[in-house]
Design an enzyme around this catalytic site. Structure first.
Site, mmCIF file in Angstrom:
data_model
loop_
_atom_site.group_PDB
_atom_site.id
_atom_site.type_symbol
_atom_site.label_atom_id
_atom_site.label_comp_id
_atom_site.label_asym_id
_atom_site.label_seq_id
_atom_site.Cartn_x
_atom_site.Cartn_y
_atom_site.Cartn_z
ATOM 1 N N ASP A 88 0.851 -1.194 0.000
ATOM 2 C CA ASP A 88 0.000 0.000 0.000
ATOM 3 C C ASP A 88 0.885 1.242 0.000
ATOM 4 O O ASP A 88 2.035 1.227 -0.478
ATOM 5 C CB ASP A 88 -0.971 -0.060 1.195
ATOM 6 C CG ASP A 88 -2.272 0.702 0.955
ATOM 7 O OD1 ASP A 88 -2.265 1.941 1.110
ATOM 8 O OD2 ASP A 88 -3.293 0.085 0.609
ATOM 9 N N ASP A 89 0.383 2.329 0.541
ATOM 10 C CA ASP A 89 1.052 3.626 0.515
ATOM 11 C C ASP A 89 2.447 3.551 1.167
ATOM 12 O O ASP A 89 2.703 2.676 1.982
ATOM 13 C CB ASP A 89 0.165 4.622 1.288
ATOM 14 C CG ASP A 89 0.429 6.062 0.900
ATOM 15 O OD1 ASP A 89 1.389 6.319 0.152
ATOM 16 O OD2 ASP A 89 -0.338 6.926 1.363
ATOM 17 N N LYS A 165 -3.783 -0.613 -6.704
ATOM 18 C CA LYS A 165 -4.808 0.090 -5.910
ATOM 19 C C LYS A 165 -4.585 1.574 -6.156
ATOM 20 O O LYS A 165 -3.472 2.079 -5.986
ATOM 21 C CB LYS A 165 -4.647 -0.248 -4.429
ATOM 22 C CG LYS A 165 -5.535 0.596 -3.515
ATOM 23 C CD LYS A 165 -5.403 0.138 -2.066
ATOM 24 C CE LYS A 165 -6.107 1.066 -1.107
ATOM 25 N NZ LYS A 165 -5.945 0.616 0.295
ATOM 26 N N ASP A 167 -5.778 5.406 -5.369
ATOM 27 C CA ASP A 167 -6.454 6.165 -4.319
ATOM 28 C C ASP A 167 -6.912 7.536 -4.820
ATOM 29 O O ASP A 167 -6.717 7.881 -6.002
ATOM 30 C CB ASP A 167 -5.495 6.270 -3.117
ATOM 31 C CG ASP A 167 -6.224 6.191 -1.793
ATOM 32 O OD1 ASP A 167 -7.415 6.516 -1.737
ATOM 33 O OD2 ASP A 167 -5.569 5.830 -0.785
ATOM 34 N N GLU A 200 -12.107 5.109 -4.380
ATOM 35 C CA GLU A 200 -12.701 6.447 -4.435
ATOM 36 C C GLU A 200 -13.597 6.681 -3.224
ATOM 37 O O GLU A 200 -14.246 7.721 -3.119
ATOM 38 C CB GLU A 200 -13.441 6.573 -5.787
ATOM 39 C CG GLU A 200 -14.063 7.884 -6.113
ATOM 40 C CD GLU A 200 -15.542 7.953 -5.727
ATOM 41 O OE1 GLU A 200 -16.172 8.964 -6.032
ATOM 42 O OE2 GLU A 200 -16.074 6.998 -5.133
ATOM 43 N N TRP A 201 -13.626 5.697 -2.326
ATOM 44 C CA TRP A 201 -14.352 5.766 -1.041
ATOM 45 C C TRP A 201 -15.863 5.912 -1.195
ATOM 46 O O TRP A 201 -16.540 6.403 -0.289
ATOM 47 C CB TRP A 201 -13.827 6.914 -0.170
ATOM 48 C CG TRP A 201 -12.347 7.057 -0.148
ATOM 49 C CD1 TRP A 201 -11.444 6.054 0.056
ATOM 50 C CD2 TRP A 201 -11.588 8.257 -0.332
ATOM 51 N NE1 TRP A 201 -10.163 6.551 0.011
ATOM 52 C CE2 TRP A 201 -10.221 7.906 -0.226
ATOM 53 C CE3 TRP A 201 -11.928 9.593 -0.566
ATOM 54 C CZ2 TRP A 201 -9.194 8.838 -0.351
ATOM 55 C CZ3 TRP A 201 -10.911 10.531 -0.692
ATOM 56 C CH2 TRP A 201 -9.555 10.142 -0.595
ATOM 57 N N GLY A 202 -16.400 5.540 -2.343
ATOM 58 C CA GLY A 202 -17.853 5.573 -2.521
ATOM 59 C C GLY A 202 -18.443 6.963 -2.607
ATOM 60 O O GLY A 202 -19.668 7.138 -2.513
ATOM 61 N N ARG A 218 -14.067 0.818 -4.097
ATOM 62 C CA ARG A 218 -14.467 0.973 -2.696
ATOM 63 C C ARG A 218 -15.845 1.615 -2.631
ATOM 64 O O ARG A 218 -16.153 2.535 -3.395
ATOM 65 C CB ARG A 218 -13.432 1.810 -1.963
ATOM 66 C CG ARG A 218 -12.158 1.022 -1.617
ATOM 67 C CD ARG A 218 -12.281 0.405 -0.246
ATOM 68 N NE ARG A 218 -12.353 1.481 0.728
ATOM 69 C CZ ARG A 218 -11.277 2.109 1.229
ATOM 70 N NH1 ARG A 218 -10.071 1.717 0.916
ATOM 71 N NH2 ARG A 218 -11.431 3.102 2.086
ATOM 72 N N ASP A 222 -12.478 4.493 5.022
ATOM 73 C CA ASP A 222 -11.560 3.475 5.538
ATOM 74 C C ASP A 222 -12.170 2.682 6.687
ATOM 75 O O ASP A 222 -12.723 3.250 7.628
ATOM 76 C CB ASP A 222 -10.268 4.137 6.031
ATOM 77 C CG ASP A 222 -9.420 4.620 4.869
ATOM 78 O OD1 ASP A 222 -9.900 4.572 3.719
ATOM 79 O OD2 ASP A 222 -8.272 5.028 5.113
HETATM 80 C C1 GLA Z 1 -6.575 5.964 1.970
HETATM 81 C C2 GLA Z 1 -7.126 4.595 1.585
HETATM 82 C C3 GLA Z 1 -6.581 3.537 2.529
HETATM 83 C C4 GLA Z 1 -5.044 3.559 2.472
HETATM 84 C C5 GLA Z 1 -4.522 4.928 2.797
HETATM 85 C C6 GLA Z 1 -3.022 5.062 2.554
HETATM 86 O O1 GLA Z 1 -7.047 6.386 3.206
HETATM 87 O O2 GLA Z 1 -8.532 4.603 1.625
HETATM 88 O O3 GLA Z 1 -7.072 2.267 2.206
HETATM 89 O O4 GLA Z 1 -4.631 3.152 1.191
HETATM 90 O O5 GLA Z 1 -5.159 5.923 1.998
HETATM 91 O O6 GLA Z 1 -2.545 6.327 2.856
#
Ligand code: GLA
Length: 420
Positions: A88-89, A165, A167, A200-202, A218, A222
């Site tokens: 991830d990040d 992934k 973001d 895109e968090w919906g 998504r 989170d």
């Molecule tokens: C966002 C994403 C998480 C994660 C963080 C990383 O918040 O929704 O799933 O990837 O960034 O910084």
């Protein structure tokens, strides 16, 4: 590619998917989806693997990723289908190099991402990476890919990356449809099948547009390692069930099983509901130190099989009363998956009739308990009854009862041979 052209493509795709949906022909609209932008042919069942964020956040390095890959193999999880090892990040340097390329952070990934991909591939697994449809990633520690989509997609492909992934932080305010489409197009051009996970968090109902661009999206913010967060992610994801299908999945976020914030029963519920919802099953704990109890949850093959069923239909909540919920999903072989989920704080009796599941009310059915790994003897053969503990669930597969099924060996499950 010009933004205007991509914008036009997105509108075209949306029109096409509307026509497919209006025609009411799911397989027809499915093939139209497949014919357009992404068309990478992967993710026909929900992706399974591991992701570094929920447990490690920014504390990642190549040793952790390699040891996690080793642990996926030694625990048997890789053989059960958990094949993506996703970084991830926070994997990159703060700035691009002089030619504008993203570079792995020297202090934590000294061998580079290509070497890591080679290592993970040598174990028979796949490597995932993370970027952002904005100028910085969400941690702000590294650049995002906005304006560099084709260059970055080429870089990922050249490293042997199998999953991206993508973001949604620190962007220019333009529409996500546009920004996520740009990377979709770039990935397609990059010449390597890369599973595209839209994060895109919906916010702008991605279920209605992301299926033409990516393999998953998504449906909310989170997840946290807490009961309330997990249940609300499940509910948000449930609302979009009809948009999921082979190659395109709603994503209620990664699993928290094993991170310590919920009870065993709550984690069992979390895993069962993610499985029946056809969510990506991305483990979010430290597998190297996971307890046997957690590995038993994550490694329940019968539950995984529901998630990976080839029909690819997302299970839905079909009843909710006093925090007692019934979730169900049609499965291949004319079977039905069921979760009885007690979200209340008291023990609760459940009764589900075959009629409620859309079955003939008097059909004799065979019921398999996926957590006890046993066939249930149903004294009342035309309905299912169970007492469920607080915050716990029961999960079953129901299928038509026949001689051929009864003849199966011991408690070993097999597909009913008489059904197409
Ligand atoms: C966002 C994403 C998480 C994660 C963080 C990383 O918040 O929704 O799933 O990837 O960034 O910084």
């Amino acid at each position: 590619m010009e933004r205007r052209v991509i914008g036009f493509l997105v509108v075209l795709l949306q029109l096409v998917s509307c026509v497919g949906a209006l025609s009411g022909n799911a397989s027809n609209s499915g093939s139209l989806y497949a014919a357009f932008l992404l068309s990478n042919g992967i993710g026909r069942t929900p992706p399974m693997g591991w992701n570094s964020w929920n447990h490690f956040h920014c504390r990642i390095d190549e040793w952790t990723i390699k040891k996690t890959a080793d642990a996926l193999v030694s625990t048997g999880l890789a053989a059960l289908g958990y094949k993506y090892v996703n970084i991830d990040d926070c994997w990159g340097e703060a700035n691009r190099d002089s030619r504008g390329n993203l570079v792995a952070r020297k202090s934590t990934f000294p061998s580079g991402i290509k070497a890591l991909a080679d290592y993970v591939h040598s174990k028979g697994m796949k490597l995932g990476i993370y970027s952002d449809a904005g100028y910085r990633t969400c941690s702000k520690t590294m650049p995002g890919s906005l304006g560099h989509e084709e260059q970055d997609a080429r870089t990922f492909a050249s490293w042997g990356v199998d999953y991206l992934k993508y973001d949604n932080c620190y962007h220019d305010g333009s529409s996500p449809q546009n920004r996520f489409a740009r990377m979709s197009y770039a990935l397609r051009k990059a010449g390597r099948p890369i599973l595209y996970s839209i994060c895109e968090w919906g916010e702008q109902n991605p279920a209605t547009w992301a299926g033409t661009l990516g393999n998953s999206w998504r449906t909310g913010g989170d997840i946290q390692d807490k009961w309330e967060s997990m249940t609300s992610a499940a509910d948000q994801n449930d609302a979009w069930g009809r948009f999921a299908g082979p190659g395109r999945w709603n994503d209620p976020d990664m699993l928290e099983v094993g991170n310590g914030g919920m009870s065993i029963e709550e984690y069992r519920s979390h895993f069962s509901i993610w499985a029946i919802m056809k969510a990506p099953l991305l483990i979010g704990c430290d597998i190297k130190s996971a307890s046997r109890a957690m590995l038993r949850i994550l490694g329940n093959k019968e539950v995984i099989d529901v998630n990976q069923d080839p029909l690819g239909i997302q299970g839905r909540k079909i009843r909710s009363r006093a925090d007692q919920e019934v979730w169900a999903v049609p499965l291949s072989g004319r079977r039905i998956g069921i979760v009885l989920w007690n979200r209340s704080w008291s023990r609760a009796p459940f009764t589900v009739s075959w009629r409620e599941l859309g079955l003939a009310p008097s059909a004799p059915m065979l019921v398999r308990d996926l957590w006890l790994h046993k066939f249930v003897s149903t004294r009342q053969r035309y309905r299912l009854t169970a007492i469920v503990s607080p915050h716990a669930c029961k999960m079953y597969v129901v299928s038509a009862q026949t001689q051929s099924l009864l003849e199966t060996n011991g408690s070993q499950w097999s597909m009913p041979a008489f059904l197409p």
